[in-house]
Enzyme design. Sequence first.
Site: not given
Ligand code: R5P
Length: 293
Positions: A37, A94, A190, A217
Amino acid sequence: MGILFSMPGNERLAAELGRIGPWAAGALEIRRFPDGESYVRILPDVAGHRAAILCTLARPDSRFLRLVFTARTLKELGASSVTLIAPYLSYMRQDIRFEPGEALTSRHFADLLSQAFDRLITVDPHLHRYGNLREIYSIPATALSSAPLLARWVQDNIDRPVIIGPDSESEQWVSSIAGMANAPYLVLEKKRLGDRVVEIKAPDLARWKQCRPVIVDDIVSSGATLVETAKCLQDQGLPAPACLIVHALLGERAQRSLAAVAFPLISTNTVPHATNGISIAAAIAGTLDPEAR
Ligand code: R5P
């Protein structure tokens, strides 16, 4: 004067903010009891002061309770307001129920934070199906953009850049960075096949062979998205790409896989990481400072 508290793990950015802005550093005692905790104690007198807590929310499950205990205690002790500075805001991906019965965690998390804080400041939240944070947060929420900083990095470091987004979600960041850096951009396609498996498709890239690709990204977690994107460019004979990451959630293994196909890997310091090379401190301080007076 405002008082800035920093949750464990955020010390570097807190020190930068302290050097830039007029906030006093607030001391906290936080530790774990033997049973796991959290113990939380606020050391300065906060009555009547504005308080801000700096806490990046990468790996949030182990940070969340102590963060909320700190916010609630600040209010009980009379702080006039409590702002959360979460340079990385978790649980944004999510945003629909992809499968029946799934928890819509973006909404639940937003509800919980909105109950604990008076204001939220974050950087590039992953807004995909939500247009803005107001759709889920009931407190004032400021979303800062790292795009000007990333664009500046491209201008200072890359000759003949072409900015590459791995998927349609990235277009919002990629297009604004490309605009500011005065560079062309492309967005690939993708398909996510699992938590760590993605498939990337690119059009014919022959006309970009003389350019240096810069993959951008917002979040890198397993690294699969960027690794597959880099391989896709390589397969078509483009030079090894540089990668710009806003929120570096990747572990060492993912970093090694990515380093094998791309160089350099540069991230902002919204999440403390070995790849940090671009600081968002000034942007946060600019938003926070009016509250300090
Ligand atoms: C997609 O929703 C996000 O912009 C990233 O492309 C994603 O979270 C990358 O995740 P990872 O490195 O696990 O492929």
